[in-house]
Design a protein around this motif. Sequence first.
Motif, PDB file in Angstrom:
ATOM      1  N   GLU A   1       0.832  -1.202   0.000  1.00 25.90           N
ATOM      2  CA  GLU A   1       0.000   0.000   0.000  1.00 25.90           C
ATOM      3  C   GLU A   1       0.869   1.256   0.000  1.00 25.90           C
ATOM      4  O   GLU A   1       0.564   2.233  -0.696  1.00 25.90           O
ATOM      5  CB  GLU A   1      -0.916   0.017   1.230  1.00 25.90           C
ATOM      6  CG  GLU A   1      -2.053  -0.966   1.186  1.00 25.90           C
ATOM      7  CD  GLU A   1      -2.931  -0.879   2.432  1.00 25.90           C
ATOM      8  OE1 GLU A   1      -3.207   0.256   2.887  1.00 25.90           O
ATOM      9  OE2 GLU A   1      -3.324  -1.942   2.941  1.00 25.90           O
ATOM     10  N   LEU A   2       1.944   1.206   0.768  1.00 27.01           N
ATOM     11  CA  LEU A   2       2.861   2.349   0.850  1.00 27.01           C
ATOM     12  C   LEU A   2       3.465   2.656  -0.519  1.00 27.01           C
ATOM     13  O   LEU A   2       3.516   3.818  -0.939  1.00 27.01           O
ATOM     14  CB  LEU A   2       3.968   2.059   1.872  1.00 27.01           C
ATOM     15  CG  LEU A   2       5.005   3.155   2.085  1.00 27.01           C
ATOM     16  CD1 LEU A   2       4.379   4.330   2.812  1.00 27.01           C
ATOM     17  CD2 LEU A   2       6.178   2.626   2.873  1.00 27.01           C
ATOM     18  N   LEU A   3       3.884   1.628  -1.231  1.00 29.47           N
ATOM     19  CA  LEU A   3       4.457   1.825  -2.563  1.00 29.47           C
ATOM     20  C   LEU A   3       3.425   2.413  -3.525  1.00 29.47           C
ATOM     21  O   LEU A   3       3.743   3.316  -4.315  1.00 29.47           O
ATOM     22  CB  LEU A   3       4.999   0.505  -3.110  1.00 29.47           C
ATOM     23  CG  LEU A   3       6.301   0.008  -2.486  1.00 29.47           C
ATOM     24  CD1 LEU A   3       6.653  -1.384  -3.005  1.00 29.47           C
ATOM     25  CD2 LEU A   3       7.433   0.979  -2.755  1.00 29.47           C
ATOM     26  N   LYS A   4       2.195   1.917  -3.463  1.00 29.23           N
ATOM     27  CA  LYS A   4       1.141   2.441  -4.334  1.00 29.23           C
ATOM     28  C   LYS A   4       0.898   3.926  -4.068  1.00 29.23           C
ATOM     29  O   LYS A   4       0.810   4.738  -4.990  1.00 29.23           O
ATOM     30  CB  LYS A   4      -0.165   1.666  -4.133  1.00 29.23           C
ATOM     31  CG  LYS A   4      -0.179   0.287  -4.735  1.00 29.23           C
ATOM     32  CD  LYS A   4      -1.505  -0.397  -4.473  1.00 29.23           C
ATOM     33  CE  LYS A   4      -1.486  -1.842  -4.931  1.00 29.23           C
ATOM     34  NZ  LYS A   4      -2.736  -2.544  -4.591  1.00 29.23           N
ATOM     35  N   LYS A   5       0.770   4.257  -2.786  1.00 27.78           N
ATOM     36  CA  LYS A   5       0.504   5.649  -2.434  1.00 27.78           C
ATOM     37  C   LYS A   5       1.683   6.541  -2.793  1.00 27.78           C
ATOM     38  O   LYS A   5       1.498   7.672  -3.259  1.00 27.78           O
ATOM     39  CB  LYS A   5       0.143   5.773  -0.956  1.00 27.78           C
ATOM     40  CG  LYS A   5      -1.211   5.184  -0.646  1.00 27.78           C
ATOM     41  CD  LYS A   5      -1.748   5.665   0.667  1.00 27.78           C
ATOM     42  CE  LYS A   5      -3.121   5.067   0.869  1.00 27.78           C
ATOM     43  NZ  LYS A   5      -4.105   6.035   1.240  1.00 27.78           N
ATOM     44  N   ALA A   6       2.900   6.061  -2.567  1.00 33.53           N
ATOM     45  CA  ALA A   6       4.089   6.855  -2.897  1.00 33.53           C
ATOM     46  C   ALA A   6       4.171   7.072  -4.405  1.00 33.53           C
ATOM     47  O   ALA A   6       4.495   8.177  -4.859  1.00 33.53           O
ATOM     48  CB  ALA A   6       5.343   6.167  -2.379  1.00 33.53           C
ATOM     49  N   ASN A   7       3.890   6.056  -5.186  1.00 33.90           N
ATOM     50  CA  ASN A   7       3.919   6.180  -6.642  1.00 33.90           C
ATOM     51  C   ASN A   7       2.839   7.131  -7.153  1.00 33.90           C
ATOM     52  O   ASN A   7       3.036   7.808  -8.165  1.00 33.90           O
ATOM     53  CB  ASN A   7       3.762   4.812  -7.316  1.00 33.90           C
ATOM     54  CG  ASN A   7       4.998   3.963  -7.152  1.00 33.90           C
ATOM     55  OD1 ASN A   7       6.098   4.475  -6.954  1.00 33.90           O
ATOM     56  ND2 ASN A   7       4.818   2.655  -7.221  1.00 33.90           N
TER      57      ASN A   7
END
Length: 115
Positions: A91-97
């Motif tokens: 989820e963190l990677l998705k939001k950061a991207n």
Amino acid sequence: MFRRIHWNNRGCKSIVWRCISRLEPTGQECHARTVNETVLENVVVQAINTLLGDTSTYQAQLQQNIAKVIRSAQQKTADGIDERLQELQKELLKKANNKEAYDEIADEIFKLREQ
């Protein structure tokens, strides 16, 4: 499985334990005898006293059982934390991207890592 019932056998009233299949249609046959509750109580008390009289045996077994349960609970907790961490990292990677706010996810990740 047994059930506790009040029994009136030829005018003699008592409390007994009987197979459920003798009381209800379960489709299973039970060959166990009816057990008088007083007899059952005495046998259970004797068994407990025998067990408690030999402390070396039951204490060692009790300690093993407690340790096993604690290890199992810790393993389940650790596995659950690992799974949650993996989900949060995705989820963190998705939001950061997507350039979205991810502070709450990061805080939860830090808390889980501490655990």
